[in-house]
Design a protein around this motif. Sequence first.
Motif, PDB file in Angstrom:
ATOM      1  N   MET A   2       0.616  34.175  18.284  1.00 10.49           N
ATOM      2  CA  MET A   2       1.789  34.090  17.439  1.00 10.49           C
ATOM      3  C   MET A   2       1.399  34.437  16.011  1.00 10.49           C
ATOM      4  O   MET A   2       0.370  34.009  15.537  1.00 10.49           O
ATOM      5  CB  MET A   2       2.358  32.675  17.463  1.00 10.49           C
ATOM      6  CG  MET A   2       3.154  32.355  18.695  1.00 10.49           C
ATOM      7  SD  MET A   2       4.328  31.042  18.384  1.00 10.49           S
ATOM      8  CE  MET A   2       3.624  29.744  19.337  1.00 10.49           C
ATOM      9  N   ASN A   3       2.290  35.160  15.379  1.00  7.65           N
ATOM     10  CA  ASN A   3       1.993  35.532  13.997  1.00  7.65           C
ATOM     11  C   ASN A   3       2.409  34.413  13.039  1.00  7.65           C
ATOM     12  O   ASN A   3       3.204  33.534  13.389  1.00  7.65           O
ATOM     13  CB  ASN A   3       2.648  36.862  13.647  1.00  7.65           C
ATOM     14  CG  ASN A   3       4.157  36.817  13.749  1.00  7.65           C
ATOM     15  OD1 ASN A   3       4.742  35.757  13.811  1.00  7.65           O
ATOM     16  ND2 ASN A   3       4.768  37.978  13.765  1.00  7.65           N
ATOM     17  N   PRO A   4       1.890  34.413  11.835  1.00  8.30           N
ATOM     18  CA  PRO A   4       2.162  33.329  10.878  1.00  8.30           C
ATOM     19  C   PRO A   4       3.635  33.217  10.489  1.00  8.30           C
ATOM     20  O   PRO A   4       4.117  32.114  10.235  1.00  8.30           O
ATOM     21  CB  PRO A   4       1.314  33.692   9.661  1.00  8.30           C
ATOM     22  CG  PRO A   4       0.262  34.599  10.181  1.00  8.30           C
ATOM     23  CD  PRO A   4       0.847  35.316  11.347  1.00  8.30           C
TER      24      PRO A   4
END
Length: 85
Positions: free
Chosen positions: A1-3
Amino acid sequence: MNPLLIFVLIVWAISGIGLIVFVLLHSGKGTGVSDMIASSLYSTQTGTNIIEKNLDRITIIFAIVFIISLLVLMIIYPQGSIAGA
C-alpha cells in the motif's frame, strides 16, 4: 500500500469514529449525554447553548472531513481496485 492510501484511510477511519461519537453526544429533548455534561458543568441556559453550538460545529467538521476523505478514496481507487493492490 502506498502512503497516500494509508493516510486517507486513517483520516477516513478517525473522522468516521469521531462523527459517530459527536452525533451520539447530541441531545435529544434533554436526555443526551451532552445535557448531562452541560448540566453538571453549567447551570445557566447560555452555557448549554454555547456547548450545543460548539458540538454542532465539531460534528459538521467531522462530517465534511469524512465525506471529503471518502470522495478521495473513490477517486483514487474506483470500483474496489484496492483489493488488487
